[in-house]
Design a protein around this motif. Structure first.
Motif, PDB file in Angstrom:
ATOM      1  N   ASN A  17       0.810  -1.225   0.000  1.00  0.00           N
ATOM      2  CA  ASN A  17       0.000   0.000   0.000  1.00  0.00           C
ATOM      3  C   ASN A  17       0.838   1.268   0.000  1.00  0.00           C
ATOM      4  N   ASP A  18       2.067   1.191  -0.485  1.00  0.00           N
ATOM      5  CA  ASP A  18       2.933   2.363  -0.568  1.00  0.00           C
ATOM      6  C   ASP A  18       2.620   3.123  -1.849  1.00  0.00           C
ATOM      7  N   HIS A  19       3.042   4.350  -1.913  1.00  0.00           N
ATOM      8  CA  HIS A  19       2.756   5.231  -3.043  1.00  0.00           C
ATOM      9  C   HIS A  19       3.592   4.854  -4.270  1.00  0.00           C
ATOM     10  N   ARG A  20       3.143   5.282  -5.396  1.00  0.00           N
ATOM     11  CA  ARG A  20       3.892   5.175  -6.641  1.00  0.00           C
ATOM     12  C   ARG A  20       4.828   6.376  -6.725  1.00  0.00           C
ATOM     13  N   HIS A  79       1.592  -4.925  -5.103  1.00  0.00           N
ATOM     14  CA  HIS A  79       0.616  -3.854  -5.349  1.00  0.00           C
ATOM     15  C   HIS A  79      -0.377  -4.255  -6.435  1.00  0.00           C
ATOM     16  N   ASP A  82      -3.427  -1.977  -7.159  1.00  0.00           N
ATOM     17  CA  ASP A  82      -3.231  -0.535  -7.415  1.00  0.00           C
ATOM     18  C   ASP A  82      -3.745  -0.134  -8.773  1.00  0.00           C
TER      19      ASP A  82
END
Length: 82
Positions: A17-20, A79, A82
């Protein structure tokens, strides 16, 4: 946070769930760096560095480049939604 690679006493992790954009955290005993992978073709680029020397960062970059395809696959797997 899944560890996706270990080398030279370092741990390479990808946070769920980390950002791109796709990136990895390289964690040592008292240091950490973040490298953007630029999937799928690279090259990886250092984004943040805390505690690693220039020489250490350069060596880490070499290893990440060597494992780029696998790291990009791991990022996509972790991910998937996402």
């Amino acid at each position: 946070m899944p560890t996706v690679l270990r080398f030279a006493g370092l741990r390479v992790a990808i946070y769920p769930n980390d950002h791109r954009p796709a990136h990895v955290h390289v964690i040592g005993s008292d240091s950490e760096a973040v490298f953007v992978l630029h999937c799928p073709e690279g090259p990886p680029v250092l984004r943040e560095c805390y505690g690693f020397s220039y020489q250490e960062s350069s060596r880490i970059l070499e290893v990440l480049t060597e494992y780029l395809a696998a790291l990009c696959t791991q990022w996509s797997t972790i991910h998937v939604h996402d």
